[in-house]
Design an enzyme around this catalytic site. Sequence first.
Site, PDB file in Angstrom:
ATOM      1  N   SER A   1      42.256 -19.642 -53.708  1.00 28.95           N
ATOM      2  CA  SER A   1      43.217 -18.556 -53.635  1.00 28.95           C
ATOM      3  C   SER A   1      44.262 -19.187 -52.655  1.00 28.95           C
ATOM      4  CB  SER A   1      42.603 -17.345 -53.255  1.00 28.95           C
ATOM      5  OG  SER A   1      43.588 -16.282 -53.168  1.00 28.95           O
TER       6      SER A   1
ATOM      7  N   ASP B   1      35.226 -22.110 -51.215  1.00 26.08           N
ATOM      8  CA  ASP B   1      35.262 -20.936 -51.026  1.00 26.08           C
ATOM      9  C   ASP B   1      34.143 -20.138 -51.222  1.00 26.08           C
ATOM     10  OD1 ASP B   1      38.418 -19.173 -51.723  1.00 26.08           O
ATOM     11  OD2 ASP B   1      36.739 -18.201 -51.721  1.00 26.08           O
TER      12      ASP B   1
ATOM     13  N   ASP C   1      29.814 -20.329 -47.269  1.00 32.46           N
ATOM     14  CA  ASP C   1      30.476 -19.205 -46.378  1.00 32.46           C
ATOM     15  C   ASP C   1      30.513 -19.974 -45.127  1.00 32.46           C
ATOM     16  OD1 ASP C   1      30.704 -17.359 -44.563  1.00 32.46           O
ATOM     17  OD2 ASP C   1      29.383 -15.892 -45.476  1.00 32.46           O
ATOM     18  N   ILE C   2      31.647 -20.015 -44.613  1.00 27.69           N
ATOM     19  CA  ILE C   2      32.187 -20.954 -43.458  1.00 27.69           C
ATOM     20  C   ILE C   2      31.679 -20.249 -42.094  1.00 27.69           C
ATOM     21  CG2 ILE C   2      34.186 -22.147 -44.310  1.00 27.69           C
ATOM     22  CD1 ILE C   2      35.697 -19.954 -42.677  1.00 27.69           C
TER      23      ILE C   2
ATOM     24  N   ASN D   1      41.578 -22.847 -43.386  1.00 25.32           N
ATOM     25  CA  ASN D   1      42.482 -22.056 -44.133  1.00 25.32           C
ATOM     26  C   ASN D   1      41.640 -20.740 -44.238  1.00 25.32           C
ATOM     27  OD1 ASN D   1      44.826 -21.243 -45.851  1.00 25.32           O
ATOM     28  ND2 ASN D   1      43.288 -21.173 -47.206  1.00 25.32           N
TER      29      ASN D   1
ATOM     30  N   TYR E   1      42.582  -9.169 -35.797  1.00 28.00           N
ATOM     31  CA  TYR E   1      43.513 -10.165 -36.532  1.00 28.00           C
ATOM     32  C   TYR E   1      43.906 -11.192 -35.450  1.00 28.00           C
ATOM     33  CZ  TYR E   1      45.977 -12.757 -40.251  1.00 28.00           C
ATOM     34  OH  TYR E   1      46.431 -13.891 -40.986  1.00 28.00           O
TER      35      TYR E   1
ATOM     36  N   LYS F   1      43.339 -14.950 -34.323  1.00 31.67           N
ATOM     37  CA  LYS F   1      44.390 -16.089 -34.622  1.00 31.67           C
ATOM     38  C   LYS F   1      44.752 -16.674 -33.306  1.00 31.67           C
ATOM     39  CE  LYS F   1      44.654 -16.075 -39.107  1.00 31.67           C
ATOM     40  NZ  LYS F   1      44.051 -16.952 -39.939  1.00 31.67           N
TER      41      LYS F   1
END
Length: 248
Positions: free
Chosen positions: A15, A36, A62-63, A89, A153, A157
């Site tokens: 995506s 993904d 699933d990372i 990503n 978030y 990050k």
Amino acid sequence: MGIENRVALITGSASGIGKKTAYRMAQNGAKIVINDIMLDKVEETVKEFEQEGLAVIGKVADITKRGEVEKMVEETIGTFGSLDILVNNAGMERAGALRNLTEADWDITLNVNLKGAFLCSQAAHNHMVGQNRGRIINIASRAWLGGAGQAPYSSAKAGVVGLTRVLALELGRKGVTANCVAPGLIHTPLWDELPDKNKAFLLSKQPTGKLGDVDDIANAVMFLADDENGFITGQVLYVCGGRSLYSG
Ligand SMILES: NC(=O)c1ccc[n+]([C@@H]2O[C@H](COP(=O)([O-])OP(=O)(O)OC[C@H]3O[C@@H](n4cnc5c(N)ncnc54)[C@H](O)[C@@H]3O)[C@@H](O)[C@H]2O)c1
């Protein structure tokens, strides 16, 4: 572009930014692993790439789960013989005022954005160091500088930026670079769903007065992934139309 025949694993690439980056890399001769959590979207993306004769495989993983990540990396090397470029990503956001956020909001946001990048980098480490060559590109966000309503978030990050700097320090002598791309407002389906007044407010804060496109991010990732750009490491490349010049 110097990414021809390089093997690139891009997480969350069924995506958005990841998919376009994977596509552009494939067009430039890289062998691509689409990862993904969504099986149907992975299959659909792989099919689209294959129809254009691009070198691609799909890996549902699933990372946030070490076992799944390690298996994905092993299978990537098993199929393509190498892993040269890792683009961390995959990401998501649970937003809200501090008082309204739940522990679950915090955990999932930190796990996907930060722990996932850690696990994937760790899984790629031995192979990249062993071949004395590698590129790790982490997709952070301009929001790492801080955004009201973005506690999990922004924190995740900011962690991604910290992780990148450590990777650069630890792996610099092993031929592996690590950098961040920090996107700002990018035109995705989420943007189209925003009310007009929110759009106007957000655009008013853009020095360039416009949104970015997924291609803007793909271009930056490919630049950092290029074989020729081995002297850039530990950096944050903002691709945000100048929005990083403002705080908040
Ligand atoms: N779109 C923007 O405006 C913007 C701005 C700044 C930063 N970013 C960052 O860019 C990256 C890509 O964002 P996007 O807008 O393309 O998002 P997107 O939602 O279109 O794509 C993210 C993908 O990650 C996948 N994913 C989520 N959890 C996963 C997991 N545990 N394991 C594997 N895959 C998982 C999702 O299924 C999805 O396909 C993210 O890291 C995001 O934080 C985006």
